[in-house]
Design a protein around this motif. Structure first.
Motif, PDB file in Angstrom:
ATOM      1  N   SER A 103     -11.567  11.527   0.667  1.00  0.00           N
ATOM      2  CA  SER A 103     -10.644  12.487   1.266  1.00  0.00           C
ATOM      3  C   SER A 103     -11.047  12.908   2.673  1.00  0.00           C
ATOM      4  CB  SER A 103     -10.533  13.728   0.374  1.00  0.00           C
ATOM      5  OG  SER A 103     -11.802  14.346   0.214  1.00  0.00           O
ATOM      6  N   GLN A 104     -12.341  12.847   2.984  1.00  0.00           N
ATOM      7  CA  GLN A 104     -12.762  13.260   4.319  1.00  0.00           C
ATOM      8  C   GLN A 104     -12.419  12.216   5.377  1.00  0.00           C
ATOM      9  OE1 GLN A 104     -16.612  15.027   4.365  1.00  0.00           O
ATOM     10  NE2 GLN A 104     -16.570  15.496   6.537  1.00  0.00           N
ATOM     11  N   ASP A 105     -12.233  10.983   4.951  1.00  0.00           N
ATOM     12  CA  ASP A 105     -11.881   9.911   5.871  1.00  0.00           C
ATOM     13  C   ASP A 105     -10.365   9.830   6.002  1.00  0.00           C
ATOM     14  OD1 ASP A 105     -11.524   7.577   7.347  1.00  0.00           O
ATOM     15  OD2 ASP A 105     -11.846   6.289   5.600  1.00  0.00           O
ATOM     16  N   THR A 106      -9.808  10.615   6.906  1.00  0.00           N
ATOM     17  CA  THR A 106      -8.363  10.583   7.137  1.00  0.00           C
ATOM     18  C   THR A 106      -7.979   9.465   8.107  1.00  0.00           C
ATOM     19  OG1 THR A 106      -8.636  12.242   8.882  1.00  0.00           O
ATOM     20  CG2 THR A 106      -8.091  13.036   6.674  1.00  0.00           C
ATOM     21  N   TRP A 107      -8.959   8.884   8.803  1.00  0.00           N
ATOM     22  CA  TRP A 107      -8.698   7.752   9.703  1.00  0.00           C
ATOM     23  C   TRP A 107      -8.360   6.498   8.896  1.00  0.00           C
ATOM     24  CZ3 TRP A 107     -11.365   3.094  10.272  1.00  0.00           C
ATOM     25  CH2 TRP A 107     -11.084   2.342  11.437  1.00  0.00           C
ATOM     26  N   GLY A 108      -9.140   6.211   7.874  1.00  0.00           N
ATOM     27  CA  GLY A 108      -8.945   4.998   7.085  1.00  0.00           C
ATOM     28  C   GLY A 108      -7.623   4.960   6.343  1.00  0.00           C
ATOM     29  N   THR A 109      -7.012   6.104   6.116  1.00  0.00           N
ATOM     30  CA  THR A 109      -5.735   6.131   5.392  1.00  0.00           C
ATOM     31  C   THR A 109      -4.591   5.555   6.214  1.00  0.00           C
ATOM     32  OG1 THR A 109      -5.391   8.422   6.108  1.00  0.00           O
ATOM     33  CG2 THR A 109      -6.398   8.094   3.956  1.00  0.00           C
ATOM     34  N   ILE A 110      -4.801   5.353   7.509  1.00  0.00           N
ATOM     35  CA  ILE A 110      -3.786   4.694   8.338  1.00  0.00           C
ATOM     36  C   ILE A 110      -3.510   3.287   7.825  1.00  0.00           C
ATOM     37  CG2 ILE A 110      -3.235   3.886  10.677  1.00  0.00           C
ATOM     38  CD1 ILE A 110      -5.243   6.054  11.688  1.00  0.00           C
ATOM     39  N   LEU A 111      -4.521   2.660   7.231  1.00  0.00           N
ATOM     40  CA  LEU A 111      -4.427   1.257   6.831  1.00  0.00           C
ATOM     41  C   LEU A 111      -3.620   1.048   5.555  1.00  0.00           C
ATOM     42  CD1 LEU A 111      -8.183   0.320   7.435  1.00  0.00           C
ATOM     43  CD2 LEU A 111      -6.267   0.069   9.030  1.00  0.00           C
ATOM     44  N   ASP A 112      -3.440   2.099   4.764  1.00  0.00           N
ATOM     45  CA  ASP A 112      -2.813   1.964   3.450  1.00  0.00           C
ATOM     46  C   ASP A 112      -1.374   1.458   3.496  1.00  0.00           C
ATOM     47  OD1 ASP A 112      -5.162   3.164   2.806  1.00  0.00           O
ATOM     48  OD2 ASP A 112      -4.298   4.883   1.760  1.00  0.00           O
ATOM     49  N   GLN A 113      -0.697   1.660   4.598  1.00  0.00           N
ATOM     50  CA  GLN A 113       0.724   1.288   4.694  1.00  0.00           C
ATOM     51  C   GLN A 113       0.932  -0.223   4.802  1.00  0.00           C
ATOM     52  OE1 GLN A 113       2.468   2.152   8.840  1.00  0.00           O
ATOM     53  NE2 GLN A 113       0.522   3.300   8.872  1.00  0.00           N
ATOM     54  N   TYR A 114      -0.134  -0.976   5.080  1.00  0.00           N
ATOM     55  CA  TYR A 114      -0.024  -2.417   5.300  1.00  0.00           C
ATOM     56  C   TYR A 114      -0.377  -3.190   4.028  1.00  0.00           C
ATOM     57  CZ  TYR A 114       0.278  -0.684  10.044  1.00  0.00           C
ATOM     58  OH  TYR A 114       0.672   0.016  11.169  1.00  0.00           O
ATOM     59  N   CYS A 115       0.243  -4.352   3.852  1.00  0.00           N
ATOM     60  CA  CYS A 115       0.133  -5.057   2.585  1.00  0.00           C
ATOM     61  C   CYS A 115       0.246  -6.557   2.789  1.00  0.00           C
ATOM     62  CB  CYS A 115       1.221  -4.576   1.620  1.00  0.00           C
ATOM     63  SG  CYS A 115       2.904  -5.063   2.132  1.00  0.00           S
ATOM     64  N   GLU A 116       0.102  -7.318   1.706  1.00  0.00           N
ATOM     65  CA  GLU A 116       0.328  -8.756   1.708  1.00  0.00           C
ATOM     66  C   GLU A 116       1.232  -9.116   0.530  1.00  0.00           C
ATOM     67  OE1 GLU A 116      -3.599 -10.430   1.490  1.00  0.00           O
ATOM     68  OE2 GLU A 116      -3.802 -10.093  -0.659  1.00  0.00           O
ATOM     69  N   GLY A 117       1.709 -10.359   0.540  1.00  0.00           N
ATOM     70  CA  GLY A 117       2.594 -10.804  -0.534  1.00  0.00           C
ATOM     71  C   GLY A 117       4.021 -10.348  -0.366  1.00  0.00           C
ATOM     72  N   VAL A 118       4.406 -10.033   0.875  1.00  0.00           N
ATOM     73  CA  VAL A 118       5.791  -9.682   1.183  1.00  0.00           C
ATOM     74  C   VAL A 118       6.324 -10.712   2.179  1.00  0.00           C
ATOM     75  CG1 VAL A 118       5.535  -7.228   0.706  1.00  0.00           C
ATOM     76  CG2 VAL A 118       5.014  -8.103   3.005  1.00  0.00           C
ATOM     77  N   ALA A 119       7.616 -10.690   2.413  1.00  0.00           N
ATOM     78  CA  ALA A 119       8.235 -11.680   3.284  1.00  0.00           C
ATOM     79  C   ALA A 119       7.720 -11.567   4.716  1.00  0.00           C
ATOM     80  CB  ALA A 119       9.749 -11.505   3.271  1.00  0.00           C
ATOM     81  N   ALA A 120       7.512 -12.710   5.349  1.00  0.00           N
ATOM     82  CA  ALA A 120       7.159 -12.713   6.765  1.00  0.00           C
ATOM     83  C   ALA A 120       8.210 -11.939   7.544  1.00  0.00           C
ATOM     84  CB  ALA A 120       7.073 -14.146   7.277  1.00  0.00           C
ATOM     85  N   GLY A 121       7.753 -11.127   8.489  1.00  0.00           N
ATOM     86  CA  GLY A 121       8.658 -10.304   9.266  1.00  0.00           C
ATOM     87  C   GLY A 121       8.773  -8.880   8.755  1.00  0.00           C
ATOM     88  N   THR A 122       8.218  -8.616   7.573  1.00  0.00           N
ATOM     89  CA  THR A 122       8.255  -7.264   7.013  1.00  0.00           C
ATOM     90  C   THR A 122       7.546  -6.283   7.947  1.00  0.00           C
ATOM     91  OG1 THR A 122       8.332  -8.043   4.725  1.00  0.00           O
ATOM     92  CG2 THR A 122       7.474  -5.816   5.079  1.00  0.00           C
ATOM     93  N   VAL A 123       8.143  -5.109   8.150  1.00  0.00           N
ATOM     94  CA  VAL A 123       7.503  -4.065   8.949  1.00  0.00           C
ATOM     95  C   VAL A 123       7.176  -2.829   8.122  1.00  0.00           C
ATOM     96  CG1 VAL A 123       8.559  -4.845  11.109  1.00  0.00           C
ATOM     97  CG2 VAL A 123       9.714  -3.106   9.724  1.00  0.00           C
ATOM     98  N   THR A 124       7.810  -2.703   6.959  1.00  0.00           N
ATOM     99  CA  THR A 124       7.537  -1.571   6.070  1.00  0.00           C
ATOM    100  C   THR A 124       7.362  -2.096   4.652  1.00  0.00           C
ATOM    101  OG1 THR A 124       8.899  -0.094   7.430  1.00  0.00           O
ATOM    102  CG2 THR A 124       8.362   0.647   5.198  1.00  0.00           C
ATOM    103  N   CYS A 125       6.176  -1.895   4.095  1.00  0.00           N
ATOM    104  CA  CYS A 125       5.907  -2.410   2.744  1.00  0.00           C
ATOM    105  C   CYS A 125       6.559  -1.569   1.664  1.00  0.00           C
ATOM    106  CB  CYS A 125       4.397  -2.451   2.496  1.00  0.00           C
ATOM    107  SG  CYS A 125       3.531  -3.691   3.468  1.00  0.00           S
ATOM    108  N   GLY A 126       6.622  -0.263   1.874  1.00  0.00           N
ATOM    109  CA  GLY A 126       7.095   0.611   0.800  1.00  0.00           C
ATOM    110  C   GLY A 126       6.234   0.442  -0.429  1.00  0.00           C
ATOM    111  N   THR A 127       6.854   0.200  -1.562  1.00  0.00           N
ATOM    112  CA  THR A 127       6.104  -0.014  -2.801  1.00  0.00           C
ATOM    113  C   THR A 127       5.888  -1.497  -3.089  1.00  0.00           C
ATOM    114  OG1 THR A 127       8.147   0.055  -4.104  1.00  0.00           O
ATOM    115  CG2 THR A 127       6.964   2.134  -3.802  1.00  0.00           C
ATOM    116  N   LYS A 128       6.347  -2.348  -2.180  1.00  0.00           N
ATOM    117  CA  LYS A 128       6.245  -3.784  -2.406  1.00  0.00           C
ATOM    118  C   LYS A 128       4.890  -4.325  -1.978  1.00  0.00           C
ATOM    119  CE  LYS A 128      11.221  -4.548  -1.732  1.00  0.00           C
ATOM    120  NZ  LYS A 128      12.238  -5.254  -0.902  1.00  0.00           N
ATOM    121  N   GLY A 129       4.545  -5.471  -2.517  1.00  0.00           N
ATOM    122  CA  GLY A 129       3.353  -6.173  -2.087  1.00  0.00           C
ATOM    123  C   GLY A 129       2.059  -5.570  -2.603  1.00  0.00           C
TER     124      GLY A 129
END
Length: 307
Positions: A103-129
């Motif tokens: 919880s003290q590392d609020t910088w690393g949480t920036i990375l959570d929005q990015y994912c793999e296993g989604v279509a090329a060109g995706t800009v928002t993962c949402g709940t996918k991937g």
């Protein structure tokens, strides 16, 4: 600045997430091509303005090698020269990663929005991937002082990649599976010039190399304090360790989000850290206060230092 010049056939192999690079080939070696290059000089310390070209999208629909879902960092202090560490880089790098979680590392949480296993060109993962998971314990998985002999004074990129493979063996990561999350940070000692540092104009870079243990993500992290206070950071208080902390957080985040470059997350300005080299901030972690470079957030449409 990120240089994009992988051969189409190599990209196709990565996109499949299966075939290894040919044993004679190493992405970025022999071509002057590297990824996640943090430039040594980045001009006036100006505020970064969000632009549409900075938005990151995923370059491949692969489910391996796009991101590192569960990041594990292996610090490799290469060479017998590490008996001399005038700036205290070795303990500092260990302390930074020991605190980069929870919880003290609020910088690393920036990375959570990015994912793999989604279509090329995706800009928002949402709940996918398959998303990057914010660590609940330290991502520092191992530390090795490889001091049996001296690091070459002018280690080549090929030698740095070979050191990453040597480290994979040392840590027991001898199949592809553990190396889907492992990143090997090759930290060079004072007085050395890995891949031409600093005359090559970079603070550090990351890349991928093939090995008998699979594709390996690794970082070339020179002894940045040799350049003096103020190098590789926008902070101007004269602290010697700020530049190497900023450089390594730049490379760490870009490795996590573009694991086998460049099939991961990229935009018109490069990888997650490239648009944000003019943003540094001190962030307090459980193990101390460190200079963490700003990262691009699609969610915020801006460079930020907090998720």
């Amino acid at each position: 600045m990120r240089i994009r010049a992988l051969h189409t056939a190599v990209l196709a192999a990565f996109a499949l997430g299966a075939a290894l690079l040919p044993t004679s080939a190493q992405a970025g070696v022999g071509t002057g091509t590297h990824f996640g290059v943090k430039p040594l000089a980045h001009g006036v310390h100006a505020a970064v303005t969000a632009t549409s070209s900075s938005t990151l999208s995923v370059d491949s629909s692969a489910s391996q090698g796009v991101v590192s879902p569960t990041p594990k960092v292996y610090l490799v202090f290469w060479g017998s020269q590490w008996k001399n560490d005038p700036a205290g880089v070795a303990p500092d790098m260990q302390a930074m990663f020991k605190g980069l979680y929870g919880s003290q590392d609020t910088w690393g949480t920036i990375l959570d929005q990015y994912c793999e296993g989604v279509a090329a060109g995706t800009v928002t993962c949402g709940t996918k991937g398959i998303h990057v998971n914010h660590p609940t314990s330290t991502p520092l998985a191992g530390v090795w002082f490889d001091n049996g002999s001296a690091e070459p004074a002018d280690a080549t990129a090929t030698q740095l990649g070979a050191e990453a493979a040597k480290a994979a063996k040392h840590f027991g990561n001898t199949t592809q599976a553990p190396n889907l999350n492992a990143q090997y940070v090759i930290v060079s000692p004072t007085g050395t010039h890995p891949d031409g540092f600093p005359d090559s104009g970079f603070c550090g870079w990351h890349d991928v190399t093939s090995s008998s243990y699979g594709n390996l993500a690794y970082t070339n992290l020179p002894y940045v304090p040799d350049m003096g206070a103020g190098a590789c950071t926008t902070l101007t208080d004269g602290r010697m360790l700020s530049g190497i902390e900023s450089t390594e957080t730049h490379e760490y985040a870009e490795t996590v989000t573009d694991f086998w470059p460049s099939i991961g997350w990229n935009g018109g300005d490069g990888e997650i850290g490239d648009a944000c080299v003019d943003m540094d901030a001190y962030v307090k972690l459980s193990t101390g206060t460190f200079d963490l470079q700003g990262l691009w957030s699609n969610a915020a449409n801006a460079c930020v230092t907090k998720g």
